[in-house]
Motif scaffolding. Structure first.
Motif, PDB file in Angstrom:
ATOM      1  N   ASN A  23      77.684  12.684 -27.191  1.00  0.00           N
ATOM      2  CA  ASN A  23      77.119  12.269 -28.477  1.00  0.00           C
ATOM      3  C   ASN A  23      76.662  13.448 -29.328  1.00  0.00           C
ATOM      4  O   ASN A  23      76.764  13.403 -30.562  1.00  0.00           O
ATOM      5  N   GLU A  24      76.160  14.484 -28.668  1.00  0.00           N
ATOM      6  CA  GLU A  24      75.663  15.639 -29.423  1.00  0.00           C
ATOM      7  C   GLU A  24      75.736  16.885 -28.552  1.00  0.00           C
ATOM      8  O   GLU A  24      75.408  16.856 -27.363  1.00  0.00           O
ATOM      9  N   LEU A  25      76.175  17.976 -29.177  1.00  0.00           N
ATOM     10  CA  LEU A  25      76.232  19.277 -28.512  1.00  0.00           C
ATOM     11  C   LEU A  25      75.705  20.323 -29.479  1.00  0.00           C
ATOM     12  O   LEU A  25      76.221  20.452 -30.594  1.00  0.00           O
ATOM     13  N   LYS A  26      74.678  21.043 -29.048  1.00  0.00           N
ATOM     14  CA  LYS A  26      74.011  22.000 -29.949  1.00  0.00           C
ATOM     15  C   LYS A  26      73.695  23.285 -29.198  1.00  0.00           C
ATOM     16  O   LYS A  26      73.280  23.253 -28.034  1.00  0.00           O
ATOM     17  N   VAL A  27      73.893  24.409 -29.866  1.00  0.00           N
ATOM     18  CA  VAL A  27      73.442  25.699 -29.342  1.00  0.00           C
ATOM     19  C   VAL A  27      72.349  26.212 -30.275  1.00  0.00           C
ATOM     20  O   VAL A  27      72.391  25.979 -31.490  1.00  0.00           O
ATOM     21  N   ARG A  28      71.388  26.918 -29.731  1.00  0.00           N
ATOM     22  CA  ARG A  28      70.248  27.371 -30.530  1.00  0.00           C
ATOM     23  C   ARG A  28      69.761  28.731 -30.048  1.00  0.00           C
ATOM     24  O   ARG A  28      69.998  29.137 -28.919  1.00  0.00           O
ATOM     25  N   TYR A  29      69.064  29.402 -30.957  1.00  0.00           N
ATOM     26  CA  TYR A  29      68.478  30.708 -30.660  1.00  0.00           C
ATOM     27  C   TYR A  29      67.136  30.809 -31.366  1.00  0.00           C
ATOM     28  O   TYR A  29      66.963  30.315 -32.496  1.00  0.00           O
ATOM     29  N   ALA A  30      66.179  31.443 -30.710  1.00  0.00           N
ATOM     30  CA  ALA A  30      64.866  31.656 -31.313  1.00  0.00           C
ATOM     31  C   ALA A  30      64.302  32.979 -30.833  1.00  0.00           C
ATOM     32  O   ALA A  30      64.540  33.400 -29.692  1.00  0.00           O
ATOM     33  N   MET A  31      63.579  33.638 -31.718  1.00  0.00           N
ATOM     34  CA  MET A  31      62.890  34.881 -31.371  1.00  0.00           C
ATOM     35  C   MET A  31      61.480  34.807 -31.932  1.00  0.00           C
ATOM     36  O   MET A  31      61.274  34.415 -33.088  1.00  0.00           O
ATOM     37  N   GLY A  32      60.527  35.163 -31.108  1.00  0.00           N
ATOM     38  CA  GLY A  32      59.139  35.133 -31.540  1.00  0.00           C
ATOM     39  C   GLY A  32      58.371  36.325 -31.023  1.00  0.00           C
ATOM     40  O   GLY A  32      58.767  36.962 -30.037  1.00  0.00           O
ATOM     41  N   GLU A  33      57.274  36.626 -31.687  1.00  0.00           N
ATOM     42  CA  GLU A  33      56.425  37.744 -31.307  1.00  0.00           C
ATOM     43  C   GLU A  33      54.984  37.268 -31.211  1.00  0.00           C
ATOM     44  O   GLU A  33      54.563  36.381 -31.964  1.00  0.00           O
ATOM     45  N   ALA A  34      54.263  37.848 -30.280  1.00  0.00           N
ATOM     46  CA  ALA A  34      52.853  37.486 -30.098  1.00  0.00           C
ATOM     47  C   ALA A  34      52.084  38.696 -29.612  1.00  0.00           C
ATOM     48  O   ALA A  34      52.620  39.551 -28.900  1.00  0.00           O
ATOM     49  N   GLY A  35      50.824  38.747 -29.982  1.00  0.00           N
ATOM     50  CA  GLY A  35      49.942  39.816 -29.538  1.00  0.00           C
ATOM     51  C   GLY A  35      48.769  39.250 -28.773  1.00  0.00           C
ATOM     52  O   GLY A  35      48.359  38.114 -28.998  1.00  0.00           O
ATOM     53  N   GLY A  36      48.265  40.020 -27.837  1.00  0.00           N
ATOM     54  CA  GLY A  36      47.099  39.598 -27.078  1.00  0.00           C
ATOM     55  C   GLY A  36      46.036  40.678 -27.109  1.00  0.00           C
ATOM     56  O   GLY A  36      46.242  41.777 -26.579  1.00  0.00           O
TER      57      GLY A  36
END
Length: 208
Positions: A23-36
């Motif tokens: 029914n559905e086929l999806k590829v995805r990418y994400a990039m995030g940054e965080a500081g502590g």
């Protein structure tokens, strides 16, 4: 600087109708940054006073601590099939942390056993798979089955100081050094005779 994107492959004209049962086929990418940022107990030197012990050093603060910084990337594939009764999610993520705040042994003259410092660069990766199935789906109730599997690894890749036994989590069976993986266990065995020495000590066995 977050970044994200997704591509719904199942709606592409050149692929539509060529994937029976999907029914559905999806590829995805994400990039995030965080500081502590350092915690209060990590940056500030603390003393305690009690009737039994008097004035006692409690924590070696480090006012020079900098925030640690992490950047993470994630690639995923989402699949929905069998008339929305089966959902599969596959994810690979990898991250790199600079200026990792880590507990290190302190010099004896300070009177403390350890102190916090920006002492490492740490890299990690994770594989994760999630499967959800709906054997029965009705108007009044639904039966779902979920299965999850993951594997993670964290490695200390840069360590510009002496190695030591122990870890940031206080586990003495770990070793903190460049190239070591978090969670690896080191064991020791007492040798009771020269016949039990390892092969790489055979040339100097007369010294024992």
């Amino acid at each position: 600087k977050p970044l994200a994107g997704a591509w719904l492959l199942s709606r592409e004209p050149w692929l539509e109708g060529k994937l029976p049962g999907i029914n559905e086929l999806k590829v995805r990418y994400a990039m995030g940054e965080a500081g502590g940022r350092p915690g209060y107990g990590q940056a500030v030197e603390r003393w305690s006073v009690s009737r039994e012990d008097g004035l006692r050093r409690e924590n070696a603060g480090n006012p020079s601590l900098r925030p640690q910084f992490t950047r993470e990337h994630e690639v995923g594939i989402d699949l929905i099939a069998s008339n929305n009764r089966v959902q599969l999610e596959l994810v690979r993520a990898w991250q790199r942390t600079k200026d990792q705040i880590i507990l290190i042994p302190a010099t004896v003259i300070t009177g403390y056993a350890s102190a916090n410092a920006n002492a490492a660069v740490v890299e990690g990766r994770t594989y994760e798979a999630t499967l959800t199935a709906y054997p029965v789906r009705g108007r009044d109730w639904t039966w779902s089955i979920n299965a999850n599997a993951d594997n993670s690894q964290t490695t200390l890749v840069e360590w510009g100081r002496s190695c030591f036994w122990g870890s940031n989590a206080g586990r003495e069976h770990e070793r903190t050094c460049a190239g070591e993986r978090a969670g690896d266990m080191w064991m020791q065995r007492t040798v009771r005779g020269v016949d039990e020495l390892p092969s790489w000590l055979s040339d100097v066995r007369d010294e024992f």
